[in-house]
Design a protein around this motif. Structure first.
Motif, PDB file in Angstrom:
ATOM      1  N   ASP A   1     -14.916   5.755  51.398  1.00 29.36           N
ATOM      2  CA  ASP A   1     -16.184   6.429  51.707  1.00 29.36           C
ATOM      3  C   ASP A   1     -16.570   7.370  50.560  1.00 29.36           C
ATOM      4  O   ASP A   1     -17.469   7.066  49.760  1.00 29.36           O
ATOM      5  CB  ASP A   1     -16.070   7.146  53.061  1.00 29.36           C
ATOM      6  N   VAL A   2     -15.885   8.499  50.456  1.00 31.51           N
ATOM      7  CA  VAL A   2     -16.220   9.407  49.346  1.00 31.51           C
ATOM      8  C   VAL A   2     -15.110   9.504  48.302  1.00 31.51           C
ATOM      9  O   VAL A   2     -15.325  10.062  47.221  1.00 31.51           O
ATOM     10  CB  VAL A   2     -16.550  10.838  49.853  1.00 31.51           C
ATOM     11  N   ALA A   3     -13.929   8.954  48.586  1.00 37.27           N
ATOM     12  CA  ALA A   3     -12.741   9.247  47.765  1.00 37.27           C
ATOM     13  C   ALA A   3     -12.903   8.866  46.296  1.00 37.27           C
ATOM     14  O   ALA A   3     -12.321   9.504  45.425  1.00 37.27           O
ATOM     15  CB  ALA A   3     -11.519   8.547  48.353  1.00 37.27           C
ATOM     16  N   LEU A   4     -13.695   7.818  46.022  1.00 38.74           N
ATOM     17  CA  LEU A   4     -13.808   7.368  44.626  1.00 38.74           C
ATOM     18  C   LEU A   4     -15.153   7.726  44.003  1.00 38.74           C
ATOM     19  O   LEU A   4     -15.456   7.292  42.892  1.00 38.74           O
ATOM     20  CB  LEU A   4     -13.568   5.850  44.534  1.00 38.74           C
ATOM     21  N   LYS A   5     -15.941   8.521  44.710  1.00 39.19           N
ATOM     22  CA  LYS A   5     -17.193   8.956  44.099  1.00 39.19           C
ATOM     23  C   LYS A   5     -16.900   9.927  42.976  1.00 39.19           C
ATOM     24  O   LYS A   5     -15.968  10.744  43.069  1.00 39.19           O
ATOM     25  CB  LYS A   5     -18.096   9.611  45.142  1.00 39.19           C
ATOM     26  N   PHE A   6     -17.707   9.847  41.940  1.00 36.48           N
ATOM     27  CA  PHE A   6     -17.399  10.567  40.705  1.00 36.48           C
ATOM     28  C   PHE A   6     -17.158  12.053  40.945  1.00 36.48           C
ATOM     29  O   PHE A   6     -16.188  12.627  40.454  1.00 36.48           O
ATOM     30  CB  PHE A   6     -18.532  10.347  39.694  1.00 36.48           C
TER      31      PHE A   6
ATOM     32  N   ILE B   1     -19.958   3.609  39.322  1.00 35.88           N
ATOM     33  CA  ILE B   1     -21.062   4.195  38.542  1.00 35.88           C
ATOM     34  C   ILE B   1     -22.290   4.366  39.433  1.00 35.88           C
ATOM     35  O   ILE B   1     -22.784   3.410  40.032  1.00 35.88           O
ATOM     36  CB  ILE B   1     -21.388   3.276  37.331  1.00 35.88           C
ATOM     37  N   TRP B   2     -22.752   5.592  39.517  1.00 33.97           N
ATOM     38  CA  TRP B   2     -23.919   5.935  40.347  1.00 33.97           C
ATOM     39  C   TRP B   2     -24.579   7.126  39.659  1.00 33.97           C
ATOM     40  O   TRP B   2     -23.892   8.084  39.292  1.00 33.97           O
ATOM     41  CB  TRP B   2     -23.433   6.310  41.751  1.00 33.97           C
ATOM     42  N   ASN B   3     -25.868   7.077  39.495  1.00 39.10           N
ATOM     43  CA  ASN B   3     -26.547   8.202  38.845  1.00 39.10           C
ATOM     44  C   ASN B   3     -26.727   9.401  39.770  1.00 39.10           C
ATOM     45  O   ASN B   3     -27.153  10.463  39.332  1.00 39.10           O
ATOM     46  CB  ASN B   3     -27.889   7.749  38.248  1.00 39.10           C
TER      47      ASN B   3
ATOM     48  N   SER C   1     -27.997  -1.555  54.155  1.00 37.04           N
ATOM     49  CA  SER C   1     -28.405  -1.759  55.552  1.00 37.04           C
ATOM     50  C   SER C   1     -28.107  -0.563  56.455  1.00 37.04           C
ATOM     51  O   SER C   1     -27.545  -0.714  57.544  1.00 37.04           O
ATOM     52  CB  SER C   1     -27.781  -3.047  56.112  1.00 37.04           C
ATOM     53  N   HIS C   2     -28.464   0.622  55.975  1.00 35.85           N
ATOM     54  CA  HIS C   2     -28.568   1.781  56.872  1.00 35.85           C
ATOM     55  C   HIS C   2     -29.916   1.598  57.583  1.00 35.85           C
ATOM     56  O   HIS C   2     -30.951   2.048  57.080  1.00 35.85           O
ATOM     57  CB  HIS C   2     -28.568   3.093  56.076  1.00 35.85           C
ATOM     58  N   LEU C   3     -29.904   0.897  58.718  1.00 37.84           N
ATOM     59  CA  LEU C   3     -31.187   0.519  59.351  1.00 37.84           C
ATOM     60  C   LEU C   3     -31.949   1.757  59.811  1.00 37.84           C
ATOM     61  O   LEU C   3     -31.368   2.706  60.335  1.00 37.84           O
ATOM     62  CB  LEU C   3     -30.951  -0.417  60.532  1.00 37.84           C
TER      63      LEU C   3
HETATM   64  C1  XIL Z   1     -22.429   9.241  52.108  1.00 34.90           C
HETATM   65  C2  XIL Z   1     -21.080   9.742  52.624  1.00 34.90           C
HETATM   66  O1  XIL Z   1     -20.633   8.957  53.693  1.00 34.90           O
HETATM   67  C3  XIL Z   1     -21.210  11.196  53.021  1.00 34.90           C
HETATM   68  O2  XIL Z   1     -19.942  11.693  53.407  1.00 34.90           O
HETATM   69  C4  XIL Z   1     -21.761  11.999  51.853  1.00 34.90           C
HETATM   70  O3  XIL Z   1     -21.984  13.304  52.272  1.00 34.90           O
HETATM   71  C5  XIL Z   1     -23.069  11.416  51.379  1.00 34.90           C
HETATM   72  O4  XIL Z   1     -22.880  10.051  51.060  1.00 34.90           O
HETATM   73  N1  XIL Z   1     -25.385   5.383  50.516  1.00 34.90           N
HETATM   74  C6  XIL Z   1     -24.175   5.305  49.852  1.00 34.90           C
HETATM   75  C7  XIL Z   1     -23.021   6.093  50.324  1.00 34.90           C
HETATM   76  O5  XIL Z   1     -24.028   4.492  48.936  1.00 34.90           O
HETATM   77  O6  XIL Z   1     -22.179   6.470  49.263  1.00 34.90           O
HETATM   78  C8  XIL Z   1     -23.452   7.313  51.117  1.00 34.90           C
HETATM   79  O7  XIL Z   1     -22.291   7.927  51.649  1.00 34.90           O
HETATM   80  C9  XIL Z   1     -24.435   6.927  52.180  1.00 34.90           C
HETATM   81  C10 XIL Z   1     -25.679   6.321  51.577  1.00 34.90           C
END
Ligand code: XIL
Length: 373
Positions: free
Chosen positions: A67-72, A107-109, A235-237
């Protein structure tokens, strides 16, 4: 406005249809597998702090996404430090429980710490290469798929071509995308390299603008011979916005026609526009999911459904909602399990959608809609 009666009838219909289908396994992961799909969810430390939540992943998921563990910004609190502990714990959980892992995201801006933004453009470029090398090397051979680049487009940033702005884009322009894919492939050729994007499921201005931009980027990457195996459609609807799920399925099938896999990579249903009543709201969420999945899972190239967490209490929408509505009694319920980890109608809708896809495979001579290989 949908009436309470219509919504409850829709959810009862789901139950009936489920009873008529083949008996379902005790696990969504197993149901999905029998339909040629991987099912799972994003995972974080909640699953280790709450053992019952961890058990839910063990039972239901065949794949977990970091979920967040590998975000920069989580991994790199300062230029020298790599906080690998949380991601290592996820890989260890997956090894022990025999789950696949999706790496999210290299990689994400977005998610850029202040120290990165303060570097010179030349230093940002060096950091880009070194980051990919260090992270991909550490987990090479253990990753099912990497979200190599997340959310390349955000037209509201006002950049030509609709690109999302941020340090990587500032330093390298659009070329950062292909560069990332090539560097990851050189280190971990076994992982399926994925381009992950948001908003493609809605028909408000965001979805309408981003869909063609993403398709154009995929075409250019393929023309350049870049190593790209999959497209992730988050698909976060957002049922409060217009959407056409049949058109979404046709869009997904287009990537199949280009030889790519498609992952429904961050599935959940925003319930903000539904009534407070929990039974009505849960039924409405399940009904939207059922309509979406019926279309999306008829596309053979769609190979995976990953929910963004499994239980409502751990949804990212909880934090967003509480900040916007401090003290509100109501809480978002976007996921297949409730706060007590009890099954909701959304779980039935997922199981039912998997059973429908499996049944379509089993019919002799039945060609899945939008068949694209
Ligand atoms: C979300 C996480 O789940 C949250 O904990 C954080 O606060 C914000 O980001 N699109 C994405 C994910 O690609 O990385 C996001 O995750 C949700 C939207």
């Amino acid at each position: 406005m949908i009436s309470r009666r219509a919504l409850l009838a829709a959810s009862a219909g789901l139950g009936l249809a489920r009873a008529r289908a083949q008996p379902l396994d005790a696990s969504l992961g197993a149901d999905a597998q029998s339909a040629g799909l991987l099912f799972g969810a994003s995972i974080g430390r909640e699953a280790f702090d709450d053992p019952a939540y961890g058990d839910l992943y063990r039972r239901e998921a065949a794949v977990v996404t970091t979920d967040v563990a590998l975000k920069f910004d989580w991994l790199r609190p300062s230029p020298e430090r790599f906080e690998f502990g949380p991601a290592d714990a996820i890989f260890e959980f997956a090894r022990a429980a025999r789950k696949k892992v999706r790496g999210h995201t290299l990689i994400w801006n977005d998610n850029a710490p202040a120290w990165l933004k303060a570097l010179s453009l030349r230093e940002i470029e060096r950091t880009f290469d070194a980051h990919i090398e260090r992270v991909v090397e550490r987990y090479a051979g253990r990753v099912h798929s990497w979200d190599v680049v997340n959310e390349p487009f955000w037209p509201m940033d006002g950049k030509p071509g609709g690109w999302r702005d941020g340090p990587w884009f500032a330093a390298m322009g659009p070329a950062y995308v292909e560069r990332a894919f090539r560097r990851v492939a050189a280190i971990d050729p076994a992982a399926k390299l994925t381009l992950n994007e948001a908003q493609c499921d809605n028909d408000r201005d965001w979805g309408r603008q981003i869909r063609p931009l993403l398709a154009g980027l995929v075409d250019r990457l393929q023309q350049a011979g870049a190593p790209l195996q999959a497209v992730g459609l988050q698909s976060h609807l957002q049922p409060q916005w217009p959407a056409d799920y049949a058109a979404f399925a046709a869009y997904a099938a287009g990537f199949g026609a280009r030889g790519l896999e498609v992952y429904i990579s961050e599935f959940d249903v925003n319930d903000q526009s539904f009534p407070d009543d929990v039974a009505v709201r849960d039924a409405a969420v399940a009904a939207v999911a059922g309509r979406f999945l019926r279309e999306a899972l008829a596309v053979p190239a769609v190979k995976m459904v990953v929910c963004w967490q499994l239980g409502d209490g751990y949804s990212w929408y909880r934090g967003i909602w509480r900040r916007a509505h401090p003290g509100a009694a109501r809480n978002p319920r976007p996921l297949p399990f409730d706060d007590a980890l009890r099954e909701k109608p959304l779980r039935s809708a997922l199981g039912q959608a998997f059973a429908m896809r499996r049944a379509s495979f089993e019919k002799p001579g039945f060609a899945l809609k939008n068949h694209a290989g």
